[in-house]
Motif scaffolding. Structure first.
Motif, short mmCIF file in Angstrom:
data_model
loop_
_atom_site.label_atom_id
_atom_site.label_comp_id
_atom_site.label_asym_id
_atom_site.label_seq_id
_atom_site.Cartn_x
_atom_site.Cartn_y
_atom_site.Cartn_z
N THR A 109 -16.51 86.46 32.71
CA THR A 109 -17.16 86.00 34.21
C THR A 109 -15.92 84.38 34.24
O THR A 109 -16.94 83.52 34.49
N GLU A 110 -16.47 83.99 32.34
CA GLU A 110 -15.80 83.01 31.96
C GLU A 110 -15.09 81.80 31.68
O GLU A 110 -14.72 80.96 31.12
N GLY A 111 -14.25 83.28 31.83
CA GLY A 111 -12.82 83.15 31.26
C GLY A 111 -11.93 84.21 30.53
O GLY A 111 -12.70 85.05 30.98
N SER A 112 -10.66 83.75 30.16
CA SER A 112 -10.32 85.25 29.32
C SER A 112 -9.49 84.78 28.44
O SER A 112 -9.37 83.71 28.02
N LEU A 113 -8.73 85.80 27.47
CA LEU A 113 -8.63 85.52 26.25
C LEU A 113 -6.82 85.74 26.95
O LEU A 113 -6.86 87.42 27.24
N PHE A 114 -6.16 85.60 26.59
CA PHE A 114 -4.38 85.80 26.71
C PHE A 114 -3.23 86.28 25.27
O PHE A 114 -3.51 84.97 24.78
N LEU A 115 -2.98 87.48 25.49
CA LEU A 115 -2.30 87.56 24.06
C LEU A 115 -0.36 88.03 24.45
O LEU A 115 -0.58 88.55 25.50
N LEU A 159 -7.16 81.18 24.70
CA LEU A 159 -8.52 80.99 25.46
C LEU A 159 -8.29 80.05 26.79
O LEU A 159 -8.28 78.97 26.58
N ARG A 160 -8.13 80.79 27.77
CA ARG A 160 -8.55 79.60 28.74
C ARG A 160 -10.19 80.41 29.83
O ARG A 160 -10.25 81.14 29.97
N ARG A 161 -9.94 78.66 30.02
CA ARG A 161 -11.76 78.93 30.49
C ARG A 161 -11.60 77.28 31.48
O ARG A 161 -11.27 76.38 30.54
N GLY A 162 -12.52 77.48 32.12
CA GLY A 162 -12.79 76.03 33.38
C GLY A 162 -11.34 75.23 32.98
O GLY A 162 -11.14 74.06 33.42
N GLU A 220 -8.98 74.87 31.20
CA GLU A 220 -8.24 74.31 30.43
C GLU A 220 -7.16 75.84 29.53
O GLU A 220 -8.29 76.63 29.38
N VAL A 221 -6.94 75.51 28.03
CA VAL A 221 -6.24 76.25 27.77
C VAL A 221 -6.50 75.88 25.99
O VAL A 221 -5.85 75.03 25.94
N GLU A 222 -6.84 76.72 25.23
CA GLU A 222 -7.14 76.49 23.73
C GLU A 222 -5.71 77.20 23.38
O GLU A 222 -6.19 78.67 23.64
N ARG A 223 -4.84 77.24 22.16
CA ARG A 223 -4.00 77.86 22.44
C ARG A 223 -4.37 77.99 20.72
O ARG A 223 -4.37 77.04 19.43
N ILE A 224 -4.49 79.57 20.33
CA ILE A 224 -4.98 79.79 18.97
C ILE A 224 -3.26 80.34 18.12
O ILE A 224 -3.28 81.96 18.69
N GLU A 225 -3.09 79.63 16.91
CA GLU A 225 -2.26 79.80 17.09
C GLU A 225 -2.32 80.78 15.01
O GLU A 225 -2.89 80.85 14.59
#
Length: 149
Positions: A67-73, A86-89, A91-96
Motif C-alpha cells: 500500500t505504501e510502495g514496492s520492492l523491486f528485484l 525500494l520504491r515509495r512516494g 522516490e527510489v532507494e537502491r540497496i546494492e
C-alpha cells in the motif's frame, strides 16, 4: 513447470501458501507450455501474479507491491546484479548487494546440511508446497477454472 517454478516460489516466500490458483497457458507444437500466466490468492487478500515462458523475451524480475510502495528485484534468481529497489512516494532507494553465485550458495547449504553442520534453507516442506501450487496452476490451465488448494 520449468521457468514458472521460480515465480511461484518467490510468491510463496513472500506471502505463504496460496489458497486459490488460476492459470492460463499457450501450449506449443512440442507439447510444452510456451507461455503461462498465473494468479495465486494468499491469506489476507494478498495476490501473486506472474507470467513466464520460453516463447517470451528473456527477463527475470520480482516486485512486491504494498500500500505504501514496492520492492523491486532485477534478476532475483541468479543474483548477477543484486540490487533491491525500494520504491515509495515517487522516490527510489537502491540497496546494492555483493554479487554471489546462487548455485554455489545452494550447494554449500545442502553440503553443510548433509554433514550435519546446518539446516536446509529450503527443505522438504518448501518443495512439497511449490509442487502443490504448480500442480494446481497446471490443472487450472487445463480446466480453464480456478483451483482451491
Amino acid at each position: 513447470m520449468d521457468v514458472g517454478c521460480y515465480c511461484v516460489n518467490g510468491s510463496r516466500l513472500l506471502a505463504g501458501e496460496p489458497e486459490l490458483a488460476f492459470g492460463q497457458q499457450l501450449v506449443g507444437p512440442s507439447g510444452t507450455d510456451w507461455v503461462f500466466t498465473g494468479s495465486l490468492r494468499f491469506p489476507g487478500d494478498v495476490f501473486g501474479l506472474f507470467d513466464c515462458g520460453t516463447a517470451l523475451p528473456s527477463r527475470d524480475e520480482l516486485e512486491a507491491i504494498g500500500t505504501e510502495g514496492s520492492l523491486f528485484l532485477d534478476d532475483p534468481w541468479h543474483g548477477r546484479s543484486p540490487v533491491i529497489e525500494l520504491r515509495r512516494g515517487g522516490e527510489v532507494e537502491r540497496i546494492e548487494l555483493e554479487p554471489v553465485d546462487s548455485y554455489r550458495l545452494e550447494l554449500e547449504n545442502v553440503s553443510a546440511a548433509i554433514r550435519g553442520e546446518g539446516q536446509l534453507l529450503l527443505g522438504h516442506a518448501d518443495a512439497v508446497g511449490n509442487a502443490r501450487a504448480l500442480e494446481a496452476l497446471a490443472f487450472s490451465a487445463e480446466q480453464s477454472s480456478p483451483v482451491r488448494l
